[in-house]
Design a protein around this motif. Sequence first.
Motif, PDB file in Angstrom:
ATOM      1  N   LEU A 196       0.841  -1.197   0.000  1.00  0.00           N
ATOM      2  CA  LEU A 196       0.000   0.000   0.000  1.00  0.00           C
ATOM      3  C   LEU A 196       0.871   1.241   0.000  1.00  0.00           C
ATOM      4  O   LEU A 196       1.630   1.469   0.963  1.00  0.00           O
ATOM      5  CB  LEU A 196      -0.916   0.020   1.242  1.00  0.00           C
ATOM      6  N   PRO A 197       0.814   2.063  -1.045  1.00  0.00           N
ATOM      7  CA  PRO A 197       1.530   3.342  -1.021  1.00  0.00           C
ATOM      8  C   PRO A 197       0.734   4.402  -0.240  1.00  0.00           C
ATOM      9  O   PRO A 197      -0.480   4.541  -0.417  1.00  0.00           O
ATOM     10  CB  PRO A 197       1.643   3.712  -2.502  1.00  0.00           C
ATOM     11  N   ILE A 198       1.428   5.122   0.632  1.00  0.00           N
ATOM     12  CA  ILE A 198       0.825   6.184   1.445  1.00  0.00           C
ATOM     13  C   ILE A 198       1.470   7.501   1.034  1.00  0.00           C
ATOM     14  O   ILE A 198       2.697   7.659   1.111  1.00  0.00           O
ATOM     15  CB  ILE A 198       1.040   5.931   2.956  1.00  0.00           C
ATOM     16  N   LYS A 206      -5.460   3.694  -5.885  1.00  0.00           N
ATOM     17  CA  LYS A 206      -5.344   3.290  -7.286  1.00  0.00           C
ATOM     18  C   LYS A 206      -4.091   2.453  -7.554  1.00  0.00           C
ATOM     19  O   LYS A 206      -4.054   1.683  -8.505  1.00  0.00           O
ATOM     20  CB  LYS A 206      -5.335   4.522  -8.190  1.00  0.00           C
ATOM     21  N   ASN A 207      -3.090   2.606  -6.716  1.00  0.00           N
ATOM     22  CA  ASN A 207      -1.836   1.892  -6.933  1.00  0.00           C
ATOM     23  C   ASN A 207      -1.584   0.806  -5.890  1.00  0.00           C
ATOM     24  O   ASN A 207      -0.455   0.330  -5.758  1.00  0.00           O
ATOM     25  CB  ASN A 207      -0.667   2.889  -6.942  1.00  0.00           C
ATOM     26  N   CYS A 208      -2.624   0.424  -5.139  1.00  0.00           N
ATOM     27  CA  CYS A 208      -2.490  -0.694  -4.201  1.00  0.00           C
ATOM     28  C   CYS A 208      -2.456  -2.020  -4.975  1.00  0.00           C
ATOM     29  O   CYS A 208      -3.118  -2.168  -6.003  1.00  0.00           O
ATOM     30  CB  CYS A 208      -3.659  -0.727  -3.223  1.00  0.00           C
ATOM     31  N   LYS A 209      -1.694  -2.946  -4.477  1.00  0.00           N
ATOM     32  CA  LYS A 209      -1.615  -4.266  -5.100  1.00  0.00           C
ATOM     33  C   LYS A 209      -1.757  -5.347  -4.026  1.00  0.00           C
ATOM     34  O   LYS A 209      -1.317  -5.172  -2.886  1.00  0.00           O
ATOM     35  CB  LYS A 209      -0.295  -4.453  -5.853  1.00  0.00           C
ATOM     36  N   ARG A 210      -2.363  -6.451  -4.444  1.00  0.00           N
ATOM     37  CA  ARG A 210      -2.573  -7.585  -3.537  1.00  0.00           C
ATOM     38  C   ARG A 210      -1.954  -8.837  -4.135  1.00  0.00           C
ATOM     39  O   ARG A 210      -2.072  -9.095  -5.340  1.00  0.00           O
ATOM     40  CB  ARG A 210      -4.067  -7.820  -3.295  1.00  0.00           C
ATOM     41  N   ILE A 211      -1.295  -9.631  -3.283  1.00  0.00           N
ATOM     42  CA  ILE A 211      -0.781 -10.956  -3.643  1.00  0.00           C
ATOM     43  C   ILE A 211      -1.581 -11.975  -2.842  1.00  0.00           C
ATOM     44  O   ILE A 211      -1.669 -11.869  -1.615  1.00  0.00           O
ATOM     45  CB  ILE A 211       0.722 -11.075  -3.322  1.00  0.00           C
ATOM     46  N   GLN A 473       8.473  -3.293  -7.114  1.00  0.00           N
ATOM     47  CA  GLN A 473       9.087  -2.581  -8.229  1.00  0.00           C
ATOM     48  C   GLN A 473       8.036  -2.035  -9.191  1.00  0.00           C
ATOM     49  O   GLN A 473       8.140  -0.908  -9.692  1.00  0.00           O
ATOM     50  CB  GLN A 473      10.028  -3.531  -8.965  1.00  0.00           C
ATOM     51  N   TYR A 474       6.982  -2.828  -9.426  1.00  0.00           N
ATOM     52  CA  TYR A 474       5.906  -2.391 -10.323  1.00  0.00           C
ATOM     53  C   TYR A 474       5.212  -1.147  -9.775  1.00  0.00           C
ATOM     54  O   TYR A 474       4.896  -0.210 -10.528  1.00  0.00           O
ATOM     55  CB  TYR A 474       4.912  -3.535 -10.507  1.00  0.00           C
ATOM     56  N   ILE A 475       4.980  -1.119  -8.466  1.00  0.00           N
ATOM     57  CA  ILE A 475       4.299   0.037  -7.870  1.00  0.00           C
ATOM     58  C   ILE A 475       5.188   1.262  -7.936  1.00  0.00           C
ATOM     59  O   ILE A 475       4.724   2.375  -8.281  1.00  0.00           O
ATOM     60  CB  ILE A 475       3.900  -0.293  -6.413  1.00  0.00           C
ATOM     61  N   LEU A 476       6.461   1.105  -7.623  1.00  0.00           N
ATOM     62  CA  LEU A 476       7.359   2.266  -7.647  1.00  0.00           C
ATOM     63  C   LEU A 476       7.482   2.854  -9.054  1.00  0.00           C
ATOM     64  O   LEU A 476       7.588   4.080  -9.226  1.00  0.00           O
ATOM     65  CB  LEU A 476       8.745   1.869  -7.122  1.00  0.00           C
ATOM     66  N   ASP A 477       7.461   1.997 -10.058  1.00  0.00           N
ATOM     67  CA  ASP A 477       7.593   2.480 -11.434  1.00  0.00           C
ATOM     68  C   ASP A 477       6.406   3.329 -11.874  1.00  0.00           C
ATOM     69  O   ASP A 477       6.493   4.027 -12.904  1.00  0.00           O
ATOM     70  CB  ASP A 477       7.763   1.301 -12.390  1.00  0.00           C
ATOM     71  N   ASN A 572     -10.333   3.305   3.995  1.00  0.00           N
ATOM     72  CA  ASN A 572     -10.374   3.134   2.551  1.00  0.00           C
ATOM     73  C   ASN A 572     -10.847   4.428   1.897  1.00  0.00           C
ATOM     74  O   ASN A 572     -11.282   5.378   2.567  1.00  0.00           O
ATOM     75  CB  ASN A 572     -11.322   1.986   2.184  1.00  0.00           C
ATOM     76  N   ILE A 573     -10.764   4.464   0.586  1.00  0.00           N
ATOM     77  CA  ILE A 573     -11.322   5.581  -0.180  1.00  0.00           C
ATOM     78  C   ILE A 573     -12.779   5.246  -0.498  1.00  0.00           C
ATOM     79  O   ILE A 573     -13.083   4.135  -0.961  1.00  0.00           O
ATOM     80  CB  ILE A 573     -10.517   5.808  -1.471  1.00  0.00           C
ATOM     81  N   TYR A 574     -13.676   6.169  -0.206  1.00  0.00           N
ATOM     82  CA  TYR A 574     -15.099   5.914  -0.450  1.00  0.00           C
ATOM     83  C   TYR A 574     -15.424   6.120  -1.920  1.00  0.00           C
ATOM     84  O   TYR A 574     -15.226   7.217  -2.479  1.00  0.00           O
ATOM     85  CB  TYR A 574     -15.952   6.833   0.421  1.00  0.00           C
ATOM     86  N   VAL A 575     -15.909   5.067  -2.529  1.00  0.00           N
ATOM     87  CA  VAL A 575     -16.350   5.127  -3.932  1.00  0.00           C
ATOM     88  C   VAL A 575     -17.838   4.788  -3.937  1.00  0.00           C
ATOM     89  O   VAL A 575     -18.210   3.614  -3.811  1.00  0.00           O
ATOM     90  CB  VAL A 575     -15.565   4.150  -4.814  1.00  0.00           C
ATOM     91  N   PRO A 576     -18.729   5.778  -4.027  1.00  0.00           N
ATOM     92  CA  PRO A 576     -20.170   5.489  -3.971  1.00  0.00           C
ATOM     93  C   PRO A 576     -20.627   4.714  -5.195  1.00  0.00           C
ATOM     94  O   PRO A 576     -19.996   4.724  -6.258  1.00  0.00           O
ATOM     95  CB  PRO A 576     -20.804   6.879  -3.907  1.00  0.00           C
ATOM     96  N   ILE A 577     -21.748   4.042  -5.013  1.00  0.00           N
ATOM     97  CA  ILE A 577     -22.355   3.321  -6.128  1.00  0.00           C
ATOM     98  C   ILE A 577     -22.961   4.318  -7.107  1.00  0.00           C
ATOM     99  O   ILE A 577     -23.761   5.180  -6.716  1.00  0.00           O
ATOM    100  CB  ILE A 577     -23.444   2.354  -5.611  1.00  0.00           C
TER     101      ILE A 577
END
Length: 607
Positions: A196-198, A206-211, A473-477, A572-577
């Motif tokens: 998670l980038p802060i 938008k740039n969070c990644k999960r494994i 590395q992918y996130i930093l790029d 989290n970031i609130y994204v309404p429906i």
Amino acid sequence: MAANVFPFRDARAAPDPVLEAGPVAHGPLPVPLVLDNGSFQVRAGWACPGQDPGPEPRLQFRAVCARGRGGARGGAGPQVGNALGSLEPLRWMLRSPFDRNVPVNLELQELLLDYSFQHLGVSSQGCVDHPIVLTEAVCNPLYSRQMMSELLFECYRIPKVAYGIDSLFSFYYNKPRNSMCSGLIISSGYQCTHILPILEGRLDAKNCKRINLGGSQTAGYLQRLLQLKYPGHLAAITLSRMEEILHEHSYIAEDYVEELHKWRCPDYYENNVHKMQLPFSSKLLGSTLTSEEKQERRQQQLRRLQELNARRREEKLQLDQERLDRLLYVQELLEDGQMDQFHKALIELNMDSPEELQSYIQKLSAAVEQAKQKILQAEVNLEVDVVDSKPETPDLEQLEPSLEDVESMNDFDPLFSEETPGVEKPVTTVQPVFNLAAYHQLFVGTERIRAPEIIFQPSLIGEEQAGIAETLQYILDRYPKDIQEMLVQNVFLTGGNTMYPGMKARMEKELLEMRPFQSSFQVQLASNPVLDAWYGARDWALDHLDDNEVWITRKEYEEKGGEYLKEHCASNIYVPIRLPKQASRSSDAQASSKGSAAGGGGAGEQA
């Protein structure tokens, strides 16, 4: 204890006491309840105002449920967490409300909340009159949050709730107070690993990644490795024991290939292999008995066999005698001239003629006489055997065993050796062919580093995913150079799956390889990777107790729906429906009517 031999603790969870609601839960303002709702473990406790915010979470239990014995018939009902004791006997019955790290089963989640509120001593009747701080997954689906809000507001009637991400709460707890920090959070838990980038204190969603790898997959991989290595101990290699090996005996290799080369050295292997001792019974050895005791036991078994055969002969003799008496009675009817009764008796006996009756009587009489002779002979031999004090076994050939006796003897073959032990072959010379204690040891060598390595190399278990280093590395790029430099100055490790020794050194090595020459970076490990999320949520609740901008009230829930979220530094970031507006249909209708009117006017002009 021998060197590098470690027994399994096989720890059994103790039932949680039901705490009484004391002064901690009463005051001018309701004291917030903090729930770290993890897929591996639930941690619950009070956020107490004052100088001392209170001890560690009052309640920690596994996030699993199982139906108790007799639950389907009105018995104990479902059991939760530590009330289950040992999980292995119930492994096939365990159920979790989580799909990976997202709660999806409302009924099971309600069981976990009931258990938490009951054992924390929530005293309010019919509702939970306390604000609740609850952790949720990164980029939690709106359906999951809607389900949780509905459960909290409709079922427990709480006054307000705040949602946050566990790893961000841990980051909040470890950062300097009142500072807007930027950094990269690497959070590895039971089911997933997140990066998670802060940026200036807020999550860049938008740039969070999960494994999709965590402690659960690591334990399963270690279990498969050891079961393939020790197929004779499949049942003893349980997931609970694999988790114990991971927590206490595994580590992350700074250089995986180089570490494997070290393990190829016999001396290195001997000094670093951990021998896990499985429980076993020494009675199976059988070497504690002397030759006299073994001979006496053999004599007792032989006497027991002789008595059993004698009892069977007597029972068979009794049945044959009763049948012979019946046949003789029918023969007397023939001799007395009672032909009608004689023919009826023949039909009942399923016989056709007096000659057949006579033949059966002769055969049965001979069998009865022979059985009586065998019983007398067996009694004589048994008396001789009891009086005789010699250790040798009696001569069984004198018994003239029948076919039934031979079959009975075959049942006891393992109890006797094929040859009678003589003086030249004493029993004491027979030694076990192997050390039973050593046979029940699991030699955990390269498995100590192979299992945790999967979060860096998912291909080890056939997963087509990128590891932590590649994903980082992918996130930093995706950021400019100046933002990259700012992020790597605060790489923060948290989560239970980052507690392996060597984890921090491995991340520093990976960053050194991917960053430019002579660039700087900083890697920090959470002070308590498991509990810092709860500590951070507790401190956050105390810092924002009167801040209505971060709490979702019941009125807001009813107005804006269960998926509604108020953002804050750990949320989290609130994204309404986004639903299609009703006005769009009316505008389409107006446009179509205008188009038809214009078409009609053109036709009139042409006419």
